[in-house]
Scaffold this motif. Structure first.
Motif, PDB file in Angstrom:
ATOM      1  N   VAL A 182       0.826  -1.212   0.000  1.00  0.00           N
ATOM      2  CA  VAL A 182       0.000   0.000   0.000  1.00  0.00           C
ATOM      3  C   VAL A 182       0.862   1.265   0.000  1.00  0.00           C
ATOM      4  N   ALA A 183       1.992   1.222   0.677  1.00  0.00           N
ATOM      5  CA  ALA A 183       2.871   2.395   0.699  1.00  0.00           C
ATOM      6  C   ALA A 183       3.409   2.680  -0.700  1.00  0.00           C
ATOM      7  N   PHE A 184       3.723   1.637  -1.439  1.00  0.00           N
ATOM      8  CA  PHE A 184       4.221   1.813  -2.806  1.00  0.00           C
ATOM      9  C   PHE A 184       3.120   2.340  -3.724  1.00  0.00           C
ATOM     10  N   LEU A 185       1.927   1.778  -3.602  1.00  0.00           N
ATOM     11  CA  LEU A 185       0.812   2.225  -4.440  1.00  0.00           C
ATOM     12  C   LEU A 185       0.438   3.672  -4.148  1.00  0.00           C
ATOM     13  N   ALA A 186       0.338   4.012  -2.861  1.00  0.00           N
ATOM     14  CA  ALA A 186      -0.123   5.339  -2.463  1.00  0.00           C
ATOM     15  C   ALA A 186       0.933   6.410  -2.695  1.00  0.00           C
ATOM     16  N   ASP A 187       2.186   6.076  -2.423  1.00  0.00           N
ATOM     17  CA  ASP A 187       3.300   7.016  -2.568  1.00  0.00           C
ATOM     18  C   ASP A 187       3.097   8.285  -1.728  1.00  0.00           C
ATOM     19  N   ASP A 188       2.269   8.160  -0.694  1.00  0.00           N
ATOM     20  CA  ASP A 188       1.977   9.269   0.213  1.00  0.00           C
ATOM     21  C   ASP A 188       1.307   8.654   1.439  1.00  0.00           C
ATOM     22  N   PRO A 189       1.921   8.741   2.618  1.00  0.00           N
ATOM     23  CA  PRO A 189       1.351   8.094   3.806  1.00  0.00           C
ATOM     24  C   PRO A 189      -0.094   8.487   4.101  1.00  0.00           C
ATOM     25  N   THR A 190      -0.483   9.695   3.735  1.00  0.00           N
ATOM     26  CA  THR A 190      -1.857  10.123   4.032  1.00  0.00           C
ATOM     27  C   THR A 190      -2.887   9.411   3.155  1.00  0.00           C
ATOM     28  N   LEU A 191      -2.435   8.796   2.059  1.00  0.00           N
ATOM     29  CA  LEU A 191      -3.349   8.104   1.148  1.00  0.00           C
ATOM     30  C   LEU A 191      -3.442   6.605   1.419  1.00  0.00           C
ATOM     31  N   GLU A 192      -2.563   6.077   2.265  1.00  0.00           N
ATOM     32  CA  GLU A 192      -2.558   4.636   2.524  1.00  0.00           C
ATOM     33  C   GLU A 192      -3.902   4.108   3.033  1.00  0.00           C
ATOM     34  N   PRO A 193      -4.612   4.822   3.926  1.00  0.00           N
ATOM     35  CA  PRO A 193      -5.897   4.304   4.415  1.00  0.00           C
ATOM     36  C   PRO A 193      -6.961   4.138   3.331  1.00  0.00           C
ATOM     37  N   LEU A 194      -6.763   4.753   2.172  1.00  0.00           N
ATOM     38  CA  LEU A 194      -7.746   4.641   1.095  1.00  0.00           C
ATOM     39  C   LEU A 194      -7.937   3.205   0.612  1.00  0.00           C
ATOM     40  N   ALA A 195      -6.975   2.329   0.849  1.00  0.00           N
ATOM     41  CA  ALA A 195      -7.105   0.944   0.399  1.00  0.00           C
ATOM     42  C   ALA A 195      -8.321   0.277   1.026  1.00  0.00           C
ATOM     43  N   GLY A 196      -8.730   0.745   2.206  1.00  0.00           N
ATOM     44  CA  GLY A 196      -9.951   0.223   2.809  1.00  0.00           C
ATOM     45  C   GLY A 196      -9.758  -0.917   3.779  1.00  0.00           C
ATOM     46  N   ASP A 197      -8.526  -1.277   4.052  1.00  0.00           N
ATOM     47  CA  ASP A 197      -8.251  -2.349   5.012  1.00  0.00           C
ATOM     48  C   ASP A 197      -8.111  -1.756   6.407  1.00  0.00           C
ATOM     49  N   LYS A 235     -13.651   0.528  -6.038  1.00  0.00           N
ATOM     50  CA  LYS A 235     -13.038   1.652  -5.327  1.00  0.00           C
ATOM     51  C   LYS A 235     -11.514   1.542  -5.337  1.00  0.00           C
ATOM     52  N   PHE A 236     -11.000   0.313  -5.267  1.00  0.00           N
ATOM     53  CA  PHE A 236      -9.550   0.114  -5.316  1.00  0.00           C
ATOM     54  C   PHE A 236      -9.011   0.587  -6.667  1.00  0.00           C
ATOM     55  N   ILE A 237      -9.740   0.287  -7.743  1.00  0.00           N
ATOM     56  CA  ILE A 237      -9.326   0.736  -9.084  1.00  0.00           C
ATOM     57  C   ILE A 237      -9.316   2.255  -9.145  1.00  0.00           C
ATOM     58  N   GLU A 238     -10.365   2.870  -8.635  1.00  0.00           N
ATOM     59  CA  GLU A 238     -10.461   4.327  -8.660  1.00  0.00           C
ATOM     60  C   GLU A 238      -9.313   4.975  -7.897  1.00  0.00           C
ATOM     61  N   ARG A 239      -8.942   4.383  -6.770  1.00  0.00           N
ATOM     62  CA  ARG A 239      -7.932   4.994  -5.900  1.00  0.00           C
ATOM     63  C   ARG A 239      -6.505   4.701  -6.332  1.00  0.00           C
ATOM     64  N   PHE A 240      -6.263   3.475  -6.856  1.00  0.00           N
ATOM     65  CA  PHE A 240      -4.890   3.062  -7.165  1.00  0.00           C
ATOM     66  C   PHE A 240      -4.661   2.673  -8.627  1.00  0.00           C
ATOM     67  N   GLY A 241      -5.714   2.590  -9.421  1.00  0.00           N
ATOM     68  CA  GLY A 241      -5.570   2.322 -10.848  1.00  0.00           C
ATOM     69  C   GLY A 241      -5.894   0.899 -11.251  1.00  0.00           C
ATOM     70  N   GLU A 242      -6.287   0.764 -12.515  1.00  0.00           N
ATOM     71  CA  GLU A 242      -6.664  -0.550 -13.038  1.00  0.00           C
ATOM     72  C   GLU A 242      -5.471  -1.498 -13.119  1.00  0.00           C
ATOM     73  N   GLU A 243      -4.292  -0.965 -13.478  1.00  0.00           N
ATOM     74  CA  GLU A 243      -3.109  -1.832 -13.551  1.00  0.00           C
ATOM     75  C   GLU A 243      -2.773  -2.402 -12.179  1.00  0.00           C
ATOM     76  N   ALA A 244      -2.929  -1.602 -11.138  1.00  0.00           N
ATOM     77  CA  ALA A 244      -2.667  -2.087  -9.777  1.00  0.00           C
ATOM     78  C   ALA A 244      -3.635  -3.202  -9.407  1.00  0.00           C
ATOM     79  N   MET A 245      -4.910  -3.038  -9.750  1.00  0.00           N
ATOM     80  CA  MET A 245      -5.902  -4.074  -9.432  1.00  0.00           C
ATOM     81  C   MET A 245      -5.595  -5.365 -10.169  1.00  0.00           C
ATOM     82  N   ARG A 246      -5.257  -5.254 -11.457  1.00  0.00           N
ATOM     83  CA  ARG A 246      -4.904  -6.463 -12.220  1.00  0.00           C
ATOM     84  C   ARG A 246      -3.665  -7.130 -11.632  1.00  0.00           C
ATOM     85  N   PHE A 247      -2.718  -6.320 -11.212  1.00  0.00           N
ATOM     86  CA  PHE A 247      -1.465  -6.854 -10.659  1.00  0.00           C
ATOM     87  C   PHE A 247      -1.708  -7.591  -9.345  1.00  0.00           C
TER      88      PHE A 247
END
Length: 196
Positions: free
Chosen positions: A90-105, A148-160
């Protein structure tokens, strides 16, 4: 107003290049990095202290009221109380600590969450392994994410995270249930006890 998505989505090549760092995560003893409560849909609260309970999951979280499509009566699924994700991912995807909670976990661990390292029904103890403050158990319920994961982190991230590379590593995360109540805090040691 807080951002609702990353400024830049990671590409598949960037994600593949990051696999070696993900694979280097601790295997037997990790660290709780982040505790996030979801009081209502779309809302996140980062906690200094979280209270886990076998009846409610994470106190103040909306798991109990959300229900599940995986139960016959639509009630909350007991084996999906907690969503646990790799903090490295999540830290790699978000690239900003304030955005990490967006993953929803709710719980983010620096620990190898792969199926090979944490088979179903593995216990994760928080704090002192001889006198843990709380214990959760990995369940057999898959955790694959949503639109929501796609919207927040992108379709490539979801596929990955759900593809050949990510699925066995559980890069989207895993589901768990609380088996011993207690308080947990970022920085807590997380000890793995695999089923016999």
């Amino acid at each position: 107003m807080a951002p609702t998505r990353c400024a830049r989505y990671r590409t598949t090549d960037e994600l593949l290049d990051f696999v070696a760092i993900l694979d280097a995560a601790p295997k037997d003893t990790g660290t709780l990095k982040l505790v996030v409560r979801r009081p209502t849909v779309g809302e996140r609260e980062v906690l200094d202290v979280g209270r886990l309970d076998p009846a409610y999951g994470l106190h103040g979280d909306s798991w109990i009221s959300r229900g599940s499509k995986r139960t016959p009566d639509g009630s909350s699924h007991p084996d999906m109380q907690l969503n646990v994700m790799s903090h490295r991912m999540v830290a790699f995807l978000a690239d900003d600590p304030t955005l990490e909670p967006l993953a929803g976990d709710q719980l983010y661990l620096d620990l190898d969450l792969s199926e090979a390292n944490l088979p179903e029904w593995t216990y994760l103890s928080f704090g002192d392994p001889d006198a843990p403050t709380a214990v959760i158990q990995v369940t057999d319920q898959p955790h694959t994410g949503c639109a929501k994961f796609i919207e927040r982190f992108g379709e490539e991230a979801m596929r990955f995270v759900n593809g050949r590379t990510g699925r066995p590593r559980r890069l989207r995360g895993l589901n768990a249930r609380v088996v011993q109540p207690g308080e947990i805090r970022p920085g807590d040691r997380v000890t793995v006890r695999r089923p016999d």
